[in-house]
Structure formats: C-alpha cells, structure tokens
Design a protein around this motif. Structure first.
Motif, PDB file in Angstrom:
ATOM      1  N   THR A  12       2.861  93.659  58.903  1.00 43.25           N
ATOM      2  CA  THR A  12       4.265  94.311  59.724  1.00 43.25           C
ATOM      3  C   THR A  12       5.195  94.407  58.623  1.00 43.25           C
ATOM      4  O   THR A  12       5.746  95.657  58.143  1.00 43.25           O
ATOM      5  CB  THR A  12       4.802  93.394  60.540  1.00 43.25           C
ATOM      6  OG1 THR A  12       3.759  93.241  61.650  1.00 43.25           O
ATOM      7  CG2 THR A  12       6.170  94.122  61.187  1.00 43.25           C
ATOM      8  N   LEU A  16       6.254  98.173  57.125  1.00 46.05           N
ATOM      9  CA  LEU A  16       7.649  98.873  57.265  1.00 46.05           C
ATOM     10  C   LEU A  16       8.224  99.100  55.989  1.00 46.05           C
ATOM     11  O   LEU A  16       8.916 100.256  55.898  1.00 46.05           O
ATOM     12  CB  LEU A  16       8.499  97.532  57.759  1.00 46.05           C
ATOM     13  CG  LEU A  16       8.340  97.173  59.384  1.00 46.05           C
ATOM     14  CD1 LEU A  16       8.972  96.383  59.949  1.00 46.05           C
ATOM     15  CD2 LEU A  16       8.737  98.717  60.112  1.00 46.05           C
ATOM     16  N   ASN A  19       7.012 102.199  54.796  1.00 47.88           N
ATOM     17  CA  ASN A  19       7.606 103.406  55.565  1.00 47.88           C
ATOM     18  C   ASN A  19       9.174 103.769  54.861  1.00 47.88           C
ATOM     19  O   ASN A  19       9.430 105.007  54.873  1.00 47.88           O
ATOM     20  CB  ASN A  19       8.009 103.101  57.041  1.00 47.88           C
ATOM     21  CG  ASN A  19       6.824 103.302  57.903  1.00 47.88           C
ATOM     22  OD1 ASN A  19       5.792 103.766  57.498  1.00 47.88           O
ATOM     23  ND2 ASN A  19       6.719 102.677  59.122  1.00 47.88           N
ATOM     24  N   ALA A  52      14.374 107.123  62.342  1.00 48.77           N
ATOM     25  CA  ALA A  52      13.106 106.691  62.724  1.00 48.77           C
ATOM     26  C   ALA A  52      12.917 106.434  64.307  1.00 48.77           C
ATOM     27  O   ALA A  52      13.785 106.160  64.807  1.00 48.77           O
ATOM     28  CB  ALA A  52      12.596 105.295  61.971  1.00 48.77           C
ATOM     29  N   MET A  54      10.015 105.993  68.006  1.00 42.95           N
ATOM     30  CA  MET A  54       8.621 105.129  68.093  1.00 42.95           C
ATOM     31  C   MET A  54       7.720 106.174  68.290  1.00 42.95           C
ATOM     32  O   MET A  54       6.366 105.702  68.459  1.00 42.95           O
ATOM     33  CB  MET A  54       8.750 104.156  69.398  1.00 42.95           C
ATOM     34  CG  MET A  54       9.597 103.094  69.093  1.00 42.95           C
ATOM     35  SD  MET A  54       8.958 101.769  68.229  1.00 42.95           S
ATOM     36  CE  MET A  54       7.827 100.983  69.169  1.00 42.95           C
ATOM     37  N   MET A  60       5.172 103.280  63.654  1.00 42.68           N
ATOM     38  CA  MET A  60       5.921 102.390  64.460  1.00 42.68           C
ATOM     39  C   MET A  60       5.258 101.580  65.852  1.00 42.68           C
ATOM     40  O   MET A  60       5.319 100.644  66.161  1.00 42.68           O
ATOM     41  CB  MET A  60       7.613 102.917  64.621  1.00 42.68           C
ATOM     42  CG  MET A  60       8.024 103.263  63.550  1.00 42.68           C
ATOM     43  SD  MET A  60       8.681 101.790  62.589  1.00 42.68           S
ATOM     44  CE  MET A  60       9.867 102.389  61.584  1.00 42.68           C
ATOM     45  N   SER A  61       4.898 102.933  66.539  1.00 52.13           N
ATOM     46  CA  SER A  61       4.226 102.349  67.830  1.00 52.13           C
ATOM     47  C   SER A  61       3.039 101.272  67.519  1.00 52.13           C
ATOM     48  O   SER A  61       2.801 100.603  68.378  1.00 52.13           O
ATOM     49  CB  SER A  61       4.128 103.719  68.593  1.00 52.13           C
ATOM     50  OG  SER A  61       3.008 104.541  68.108  1.00 52.13           O
ATOM     51  N   LEU A  76      13.477  98.555  67.330  1.00 52.62           N
ATOM     52  CA  LEU A  76      13.677  99.664  66.229  1.00 52.62           C
ATOM     53  C   LEU A  76      15.316  99.955  66.493  1.00 52.62           C
ATOM     54  O   LEU A  76      15.535 100.428  67.730  1.00 52.62           O
ATOM     55  CB  LEU A  76      12.817 100.973  66.293  1.00 52.62           C
ATOM     56  CG  LEU A  76      13.238 101.994  65.351  1.00 52.62           C
ATOM     57  CD1 LEU A  76      13.228 101.651  63.834  1.00 52.62           C
ATOM     58  CD2 LEU A  76      12.220 103.064  65.639  1.00 52.62           C
ATOM     59  N   THR A  84      18.665 101.926  59.061  1.00 48.08           N
ATOM     60  CA  THR A  84      17.351 101.441  59.960  1.00 48.08           C
ATOM     61  C   THR A  84      17.261  99.898  59.954  1.00 48.08           C
ATOM     62  O   THR A  84      17.299  99.518  58.601  1.00 48.08           O
ATOM     63  CB  THR A  84      16.206 102.165  59.462  1.00 48.08           C
ATOM     64  OG1 THR A  84      16.356 103.614  59.857  1.00 48.08           O
ATOM     65  CG2 THR A  84      15.112 101.655  60.445  1.00 48.08           C
ATOM     66  N   VAL A  86      14.674  97.003  61.570  1.00 45.08           N
ATOM     67  CA  VAL A  86      13.659  96.739  62.470  1.00 45.08           C
ATOM     68  C   VAL A  86      13.602  95.066  62.611  1.00 45.08           C
ATOM     69  O   VAL A  86      13.414  94.489  61.523  1.00 45.08           O
ATOM     70  CB  VAL A  86      12.148  97.229  61.963  1.00 45.08           C
ATOM     71  CG1 VAL A  86      11.001  96.507  62.883  1.00 45.08           C
ATOM     72  CG2 VAL A  86      12.239  98.563  61.961  1.00 45.08           C
TER      73      VAL A  86
END
Length: 107
Positions: A12, A16, A19, A52, A54, A60-61, A76, A84, A86
C-alpha cells in the motif's frame, strides 16, 4: 504484525508513493505508521496538486479493495490544489499468533 498484514501495508505504501511520484507534482511526501489498539495505521501525505480520486483508474480503488478484503479501511482526502492525504487501517494480527494458528511444524 503478521506477515500477511505487513505485506499489504508495504504494498500500500509503495503504491501510494509511486502515485505521488507519477501524478502529484509534489516536492515532499511523508509516511507515518503506527499501531492503535488492534489496528495498524498508515498515512501517506504529499504537498502536490491534489485532485486524486477513487474513480480515476484502478490504482486507488484497487488499494481500497485490497484493504477491504482483510477488514481494512482506505480513506482518501485530496481536494483540488492539494494536499493529498491517504489514511489506511489494517487489522493488527500478531506474528506470533499467526505462527500458532498454523501449528507446530514437523520435519
């Protein structure tokens, strides 16, 4: 934490941060990891452009689905203009409990 939970947490955070480097136009990102009672908490924040969502692709999804499969949560917060943040929660499972659930190994 148990190896499975540790693996999901690592994946995860890795996704992230990828991204952030690809899309956020950020100059700074941070990762915080802590335990709160029976939850492993992760938070990745960047100072990028935000926006950002979903539904902007599978990234992200897909992460949210992966966490949901183990009773985790994925939140998010990414307003246009940034920043941003998360936040992810995973159930805490001790590594020792994981070993005892498998049982003793014999040669």
């Amino acid at each position: 934490p148990a190896q499975a939970i540790e693996g999901i947490a690592y994946f995860t955070v890795s996704e992230l941060l990828q991204n952030v480097s690809k899309h956020a136009r950020a100059t700074r990102a941070s990762v915080d990891v802590w335990r709160s009672a029976d939850r492993l908490m992760l938070q990745v924040t960047d100072n990028g452009r935000g926006g950002a969502s979903m539904d902007g692709g599978t990234g992200m999804s897909g992460l949210a689905e992966r966490l949901g499969a183990v009773d985790g949560l994925f939140v998010l917060d990414s307003p246009a203009g940034g920043p941003t943040t998360v936040t992810a929660e995973l159930p805490w499972r001790d590594r020792e409990s994981e070993k005892s659930a498998v049982g003793p190994r014999t040669a």
